[in-house]
Write an enzyme that holds these catalytic residues in place. Structure first.
Site, PDB file in Angstrom:
ATOM      1  N   ARG A  74       4.360   8.730  10.214  1.00 31.10           N
ATOM      2  CA  ARG A  74       4.397   8.085   8.889  1.00 31.10           C
ATOM      3  C   ARG A  74       5.789   7.535   8.638  1.00 31.10           C
ATOM      4  O   ARG A  74       6.674   8.206   8.089  1.00 31.10           O
ATOM      5  CB  ARG A  74       4.014   9.107   7.810  1.00 31.10           C
ATOM      6  CG  ARG A  74       4.074   8.587   6.405  1.00 31.10           C
ATOM      7  CD  ARG A  74       3.025   7.565   6.064  1.00 31.10           C
ATOM      8  NE  ARG A  74       1.680   8.122   6.127  1.00 31.10           N
ATOM      9  CZ  ARG A  74       0.581   7.357   6.281  1.00 31.10           C
ATOM     10  NH1 ARG A  74       0.682   6.045   6.371  1.00 31.10           N
ATOM     11  NH2 ARG A  74      -0.608   7.929   6.345  1.00 31.10           N
ATOM     12  N   GLN A  98      -8.825   4.332  12.521  1.00 31.64           N
ATOM     13  CA  GLN A  98      -8.108   3.291  11.766  1.00 31.64           C
ATOM     14  C   GLN A  98      -6.827   2.909  12.526  1.00 31.64           C
ATOM     15  O   GLN A  98      -6.091   3.769  13.002  1.00 31.64           O
ATOM     16  CB  GLN A  98      -7.765   3.857  10.377  1.00 31.64           C
ATOM     17  CG  GLN A  98      -6.562   3.254   9.712  1.00 31.64           C
ATOM     18  CD  GLN A  98      -6.812   2.848   8.256  1.00 31.64           C
ATOM     19  OE1 GLN A  98      -7.900   2.399   7.900  1.00 31.64           O
ATOM     20  NE2 GLN A  98      -5.813   3.006   7.424  1.00 31.64           N
ATOM     21  N   ARG A 103      -0.787   3.806  18.307  1.00 26.55           N
ATOM     22  CA  ARG A 103       0.170   4.628  17.555  1.00 26.55           C
ATOM     23  C   ARG A 103      -0.092   6.118  17.740  1.00 26.55           C
ATOM     24  O   ARG A 103       0.705   6.934  17.296  1.00 26.55           O
ATOM     25  CB  ARG A 103       0.141   4.268  16.063  1.00 26.55           C
ATOM     26  CG  ARG A 103      -1.174   4.573  15.364  1.00 26.55           C
ATOM     27  CD  ARG A 103      -1.097   4.299  13.881  1.00 26.55           C
ATOM     28  NE  ARG A 103      -2.317   4.670  13.194  1.00 26.55           N
ATOM     29  CZ  ARG A 103      -2.422   4.797  11.880  1.00 26.55           C
ATOM     30  NH1 ARG A 103      -1.372   4.603  11.107  1.00 26.55           N
ATOM     31  NH2 ARG A 103      -3.560   5.132  11.334  1.00 26.55           N
ATOM     32  N   HIS A 186       3.778  -2.222  12.169  1.00 25.81           N
ATOM     33  CA  HIS A 186       3.635  -1.632  10.823  1.00 25.81           C
ATOM     34  C   HIS A 186       4.984  -1.104  10.333  1.00 25.81           C
ATOM     35  O   HIS A 186       5.221   0.114  10.263  1.00 25.81           O
ATOM     36  CB  HIS A 186       2.617  -0.493  10.919  1.00 25.81           C
ATOM     37  CG  HIS A 186       2.034  -0.062   9.612  1.00 25.81           C
ATOM     38  ND1 HIS A 186       2.800   0.266   8.526  1.00 25.81           N
ATOM     39  CD2 HIS A 186       0.749   0.099   9.228  1.00 25.81           C
ATOM     40  CE1 HIS A 186       2.005   0.621   7.532  1.00 25.81           C
ATOM     41  NE2 HIS A 186       0.748   0.525   7.935  1.00 25.81           N
ATOM     42  N   ASP A 231      -1.452  -3.962  -1.288  1.00 27.04           N
ATOM     43  CA  ASP A 231      -2.009  -3.946   0.067  1.00 27.04           C
ATOM     44  C   ASP A 231      -2.612  -5.323   0.327  1.00 27.04           C
ATOM     45  O   ASP A 231      -3.770  -5.576   0.026  1.00 27.04           O
ATOM     46  CB  ASP A 231      -3.075  -2.830   0.175  1.00 27.04           C
ATOM     47  CG  ASP A 231      -3.476  -2.552   1.616  1.00 27.04           C
ATOM     48  OD1 ASP A 231      -2.971  -3.251   2.518  1.00 27.04           O
ATOM     49  OD2 ASP A 231      -4.289  -1.625   1.824  1.00 27.04           O
ATOM     50  N   GLU A 293       4.754  -6.089   7.390  1.00 26.03           N
ATOM     51  CA  GLU A 293       4.201  -5.827   8.718  1.00 26.03           C
ATOM     52  C   GLU A 293       3.771  -7.142   9.374  1.00 26.03           C
ATOM     53  O   GLU A 293       2.832  -7.784   8.918  1.00 26.03           O
ATOM     54  CB  GLU A 293       2.997  -4.890   8.575  1.00 26.03           C
ATOM     55  CG  GLU A 293       3.273  -3.704   7.653  1.00 26.03           C
ATOM     56  CD  GLU A 293       1.994  -2.993   7.180  1.00 26.03           C
ATOM     57  OE1 GLU A 293       0.941  -3.147   7.815  1.00 26.03           O
ATOM     58  OE2 GLU A 293       2.067  -2.281   6.164  1.00 26.03           O
TER      59      GLU A 293
HETATM   60  C1  BG6 Z   1      -1.601  -0.913   6.022  1.00 22.77           C
HETATM   61  C2  BG6 Z   1      -2.992  -1.207   5.534  1.00 22.77           C
HETATM   62  O1  BG6 Z   1      -1.274  -1.736   7.079  1.00 22.77           O
HETATM   63  O2  BG6 Z   1      -1.567   0.451   6.458  1.00 22.77           O
HETATM   64  C3  BG6 Z   1      -3.379  -0.235   4.442  1.00 22.77           C
HETATM   65  O3  BG6 Z   1      -3.064  -2.555   5.063  1.00 22.77           O
HETATM   66  C4  BG6 Z   1      -3.236   1.191   4.918  1.00 22.77           C
HETATM   67  O4  BG6 Z   1      -4.714  -0.504   4.032  1.00 22.77           O
HETATM   68  C5  BG6 Z   1      -1.817   1.392   5.436  1.00 22.77           C
HETATM   69  O5  BG6 Z   1      -3.506   2.072   3.853  1.00 22.77           O
HETATM   70  C6  BG6 Z   1      -1.542   2.786   5.975  1.00 22.77           C
HETATM   71  O6  BG6 Z   1      -2.487   3.156   6.891  1.00 22.77           O
HETATM   72  P1  BG6 Z   1      -2.477   4.596   7.532  1.00 22.77           P
HETATM   73  O7  BG6 Z   1      -3.689   4.665   8.429  1.00 22.77           O
HETATM   74  O8  BG6 Z   1      -1.185   4.717   8.293  1.00 22.77           O
HETATM   75  O9  BG6 Z   1      -2.524   5.586   6.398  1.00 22.77           O
END
Ligand code: BG6
Length: 319
Positions: A74, A98, A103, A186, A231, A293
């Site tokens: 994170r 997701q 990653r 990201h 977002d 990003e």
């Molecule tokens: C962003 C997305 O790139 O990443 C968001 O547009 C998402 O929708 C965010 O909430 C964080 O994602 P994650 O999977 O790291 O919690």
């Protein structure tokens, strides 16, 4: 023999200071002779720190980020591949988590290369170091190999110079089948106060607002403030036009140019969502970060068998 009067060698230049590389557990750290540094965690090849010569950290990293490979990190610069966001149903990526597997996989350090060029004044030296990381099909967990059975190769290059951090991703299709992918860098940028930043060069661009049922809008603001959960996927941008993050009174903090990445996601979870993320800390740290990003996410890139694709970003920091 008395060598006190030995003449010094003529025409031999003193050896130049080199970038230093150190390895600690699962991280690679590089420091330039001028003091700038970068740390990359092999988990996700995630850049977790980028400091200027004065020690000023440019990237946000949550205090509760998992750095042990148990969860995507994170903060820093997680690499999103081969899907962005939740995978669509009935697509080759449907079984992936997701943002895909890049990653949350262990990458390999492929090596470093460096360059030095010294100006007339030693202070003009323009050293750089490039760290390369690799990920391929055979390195994935069995679960990911099954979920996305394509023969691919990724080479992620992290280049640190005195004035910028560049990160670029090469995607290779090493198999006999075409595949589709999306990718995104990201990037969590460190900011002093979210209420004091503005994002420039998005005006008149189309964006999909994920906080409003993915509806499309046109950006009206020439200097976008972040005042709530944000977002947005800005699309079809000219990669050469920098996205500039500045203070409200116009002092530039970051400038981001891209190669082959025509989309830019702007994300801040704001108070409630930040509280709901177990690995986001402290709760009010959303005031200290903004994700800008660079990516290729609004459409799928099709990579034919044997082909490769490369895209990346260059971030210039606050002076
Ligand atoms: C962003 C997305 O790139 O990443 C968001 O547009 C998402 O929708 C965010 O909430 C964080 O994602 P994650 O999977 O790291 O919690």
């Amino acid at each position: 023999m008395d060598r006190s009067n030995k003449p010094s060698a003529i025409g031999v230049s003193p050896s130049l200071p080199q970038p230093t590389i150190s390895f600690r557990e699962n991280t690679v750290e590089a420091t330039l002779p001028t003091g700038e540094s970068v740390i990359v965690n092999l988990y996700g090849a995630t850049v977790t720190s980028w400091k200027l010569a004065n020690g000023d950290e440019q990237l946000f990293l949550s205090e509760k980020a998992h750095l042990d490979g148990s969860k995507p990190i994170r903060g820093g610069i997680p690499v999103v591949f081969p899907v962005f966001g939740p995978p669509p149903e009935n697509h080759a990526t449907s079984l992936l988590p997701q943002h895909g597997f890049a990653r949350n996989s262990n990458w390999e350090f492929l090596g470093k290369s460096s360059s030095e060029s010294l100006g007339k004044d030693r202070k003009d030296c323009d050293d750089s170091v490039k760290l390369d990381f690799g990920l391929s099909h055979s390195m994935l967990s069995e679960e990911f190999r099954k979920a996305w059975p394509y023969e691919f190769g990724l080479v992620y290059s992290v280049t640190l110079t005195k004035g910028a951090l560049e990160t670029s991703l090469q995607v290779q299709n090493k198999g006999s089948q075409n595949f589709e992918f999306k990718t995104l860098l990201h990037t969590y940028l460190n900011v002093d106060d979210i209420s004091n930043i503005r994002i420039k060069n998005l005006q008149s661009k189309t964006y999909v607002d994920k906080t409003q049922n993915a509806t499309s809008h046109t950006e009206a603001s020439s200097a976008l403030p972040i005042t709530q959960e944000t977002d947005r996927v800005y699309q079809a941008l000219d990669p050469k036009v920098p996205i500039v993050i500045s203070t409200a009174d116009g002092k530039d903090l970051f400038s981001i140019t891209r190669e082959m990445m025509t989309d830019v996601v702007v994300w801040n979870p704001w108070a409630e969502k930040a509280k709901g993320m177990a690995d986001f800390a402290p709760d009010d740290a959303y005031k200290k970060m903004i994700c800008v990003e660079a990516g290729s996410v609004s459409t799928w890139q099709t990579l034919e068998a044997g082909d490769s694709w490369e895209g990346g970003q260059s971030i210039r920091p606050k002076a």
